[in-house]
Design a protein around this motif. Structure first.
Motif, mmCIF file in Angstrom:
data_model
loop_
_atom_site.group_PDB
_atom_site.id
_atom_site.type_symbol
_atom_site.label_atom_id
_atom_site.label_comp_id
_atom_site.label_asym_id
_atom_site.label_seq_id
_atom_site.Cartn_x
_atom_site.Cartn_y
_atom_site.Cartn_z
ATOM 1 N N ALA A 227 0.846 -1.200 0.000
ATOM 2 C CA ALA A 227 0.000 0.000 0.000
ATOM 3 C C ALA A 227 0.882 1.251 0.000
ATOM 4 O O ALA A 227 1.903 1.310 0.681
ATOM 5 N N VAL A 228 0.475 2.233 -0.789
ATOM 6 C CA VAL A 228 1.197 3.502 -0.882
ATOM 7 C C VAL A 228 0.197 4.626 -0.633
ATOM 8 O O VAL A 228 -0.911 4.614 -1.181
ATOM 9 N N ILE A 229 0.582 5.589 0.197
ATOM 10 C CA ILE A 229 -0.324 6.684 0.550
ATOM 11 C C ILE A 229 -0.135 7.849 -0.427
ATOM 12 O O ILE A 229 0.961 8.418 -0.490
ATOM 13 N N PRO A 230 -1.156 8.211 -1.172
ATOM 14 C CA PRO A 230 -1.013 9.301 -2.137
ATOM 15 C C PRO A 230 -1.126 10.666 -1.461
ATOM 16 O O PRO A 230 -1.600 10.780 -0.330
ATOM 17 N N ARG A 231 -0.687 11.683 -2.166
ATOM 18 C CA ARG A 231 -0.999 13.041 -1.716
ATOM 19 C C ARG A 231 -2.503 13.222 -1.794
ATOM 20 O O ARG A 231 -3.125 12.878 -2.793
ATOM 21 N N SER A 232 -3.105 13.760 -0.731
ATOM 22 C CA SER A 232 -4.563 13.820 -0.685
ATOM 23 C C SER A 232 -5.019 15.037 0.103
ATOM 24 O O SER A 232 -4.580 15.259 1.242
ATOM 25 N N VAL A 233 -5.902 15.807 -0.503
ATOM 26 C CA VAL A 233 -6.465 16.973 0.177
ATOM 27 C C VAL A 233 -7.301 16.526 1.371
ATOM 28 O O VAL A 233 -7.277 17.151 2.438
ATOM 29 N N ARG A 234 -8.039 15.438 1.216
ATOM 30 C CA ARG A 234 -8.892 14.943 2.297
ATOM 31 C C ARG A 234 -8.077 14.561 3.536
ATOM 32 O O ARG A 234 -8.491 14.822 4.672
ATOM 33 N N VAL A 235 -6.923 13.939 3.323
ATOM 34 C CA VAL A 235 -6.063 13.567 4.444
ATOM 35 C C VAL A 235 -5.598 14.808 5.195
ATOM 36 O O VAL A 235 -5.537 14.830 6.425
ATOM 37 N N SER A 236 -5.290 15.871 4.450
ATOM 38 C CA SER A 236 -4.832 17.118 5.063
ATOM 39 C C SER A 236 -5.953 17.858 5.777
ATOM 40 O O SER A 236 -5.725 18.523 6.791
ATOM 41 N N GLU A 237 -7.177 17.758 5.243
ATOM 42 C CA GLU A 237 -8.317 18.481 5.812
ATOM 43 C C GLU A 237 -8.816 17.865 7.121
ATOM 44 O O GLU A 237 -9.252 18.581 8.030
ATOM 45 N N ALA A 238 -8.760 16.556 7.227
ATOM 46 C CA ALA A 238 -9.411 15.839 8.327
ATOM 47 C C ALA A 238 -9.044 16.339 9.727
ATOM 48 O O ALA A 238 -9.935 16.533 10.566
ATOM 49 N N PRO A 239 -7.747 16.588 10.036
ATOM 50 C CA PRO A 239 -7.419 17.013 11.406
ATOM 51 C C PRO A 239 -8.070 18.319 11.832
ATOM 52 O O PRO A 239 -8.323 18.524 13.026
#
Length: 293
Positions: free
Chosen positions: A242-254
């Motif tokens: 598994a590789v984690i992509p750059r993601s706006v959602r990941v950045s927004e969540a916190p």
């Protein structure tokens, strides 16, 4: 239509469907991970909380220990960590029992967190004069786990190799290193591996590098692929598929006091973290089967 975007969406839909059919069984043994990388900005805290939430979603009981004075893991898991909150600082410095600081996360009934507060910023200095300063976390955690067993403990470390990180290494059996798919990804990694070997030799012979997760992957660039290939060449057994992509959602969540798993569980970032969690859990399952055989 056969376009790059259409292929990407079709692939994401296929991966979502595959995750719905996955069944994971937990052995009952506790695996203790320290998520560490002295290089900042590699997705260390993001990886710690999202893997924890994804593992809890799979049915595992998970405890996150926020050992970073910034308290970002506590924020992402939606637990209180104001200055007057009982925290991991009180465990390390004042010998407060772990059970008195652990909080339930609203993310999942399977997910708990030992929060950090601003007081932890001075703990590096205060630990110097403490008895058995490298083992403070380990002893408190062992006592807690005797009465409160979990499947996974995930320790989020500060981006340094001070006494807090040494406590994490001494308490854990496995090291998980998030590596950013950028040019400087492997810089400093040899120093981190040297520190792990030092801890193995002098403080914790059970510690080993078990997992490497590639983060912030941008499939549009050749550089990201080159970095991924180089890491896989050097660490073929440890790197997750598994590789984690750059993601706006990941950045927004916190900013909403959530992990991406609960914020937008169908997004590309959430799917990638779920896949990583399944791999980690299945590795545990395979190890348990081999041990039984």
């Amino acid at each position: 239509m056969d376009t790059p975007l259409a292929r990407e969406l079709a692939d994401l839909s296929s991966r979502r469907r595959a995750l719905k059919t996955v069944e994971v069984h937990f052995s009952g043994d506790t695996r203790i991970f320290t998520v560490s990388n002295q290089k900042g900005g590699v997705g260390k805290t993001t990886t710690a909380v999202n893997l924890a939430s994804a593992l809890a979603d799979l049915g595992g009981k998970v405890l996150v220990i926020d050992l970073d004075p910034q308290g970002n893991a506590s924020t992402a898991l939606g637990v209180a960590h104001s200055a007057d909150t009982k925290s991991i600082y009180d465990v390390l410095i004042n010998d407060l029992p772990f059970a008195e600081i652990v909080q339930d996360s609203p993310e999942s009934e399977n997910l708990r967190c030992a929060p950090s507060t601003i007081h932890l910023a001075g703990a590096e200095i205060e630990l110097v004069s403490q008895v058995a300063r490298e083992f403070r976390l380990r002893r408190a955690l062992e006592e807690y786990l005797r009465d409160n067993p979990v499947d996974f403990v995930i320790i989020d470390c500060p981006p340094s190799l001070g006494l807090l990180t040494i406590n994490a290494f001494t308490a854990a059996s496995e090291v998980l290193i998030p590596i950013q798919c950028e040019y400087y990804a492997l810089e400093g990694l040899s120093q981190l591996l040297g520190s792990i070997q030092m801890i193995q030799k002098h403080l914790n012979p059970e510690l080993h590098l078990s997992t490497i997760l590639l983060t912030m992957y941008d499939a549009r660039t050749r550089l990201a692929q080159q970095v991924a290939d180089e890491v896989r060449t050097h660490f073929p057994q440890q790197v997750l598929n598994a590789v984690i992509p750059r993601s706006v959602r990941v950045s927004e969540a916190p900013s909403f006091g959530q992990t991406v798993i609960s914020y937008d569980g169908t997004s590309a970032g959430a799917v990638a973290y779920r896949e990583a969690a399944v791999e980690i859990a299945q590795r545990n399952e395979s190890a348990a089967q081999n041990k039984g055989a």
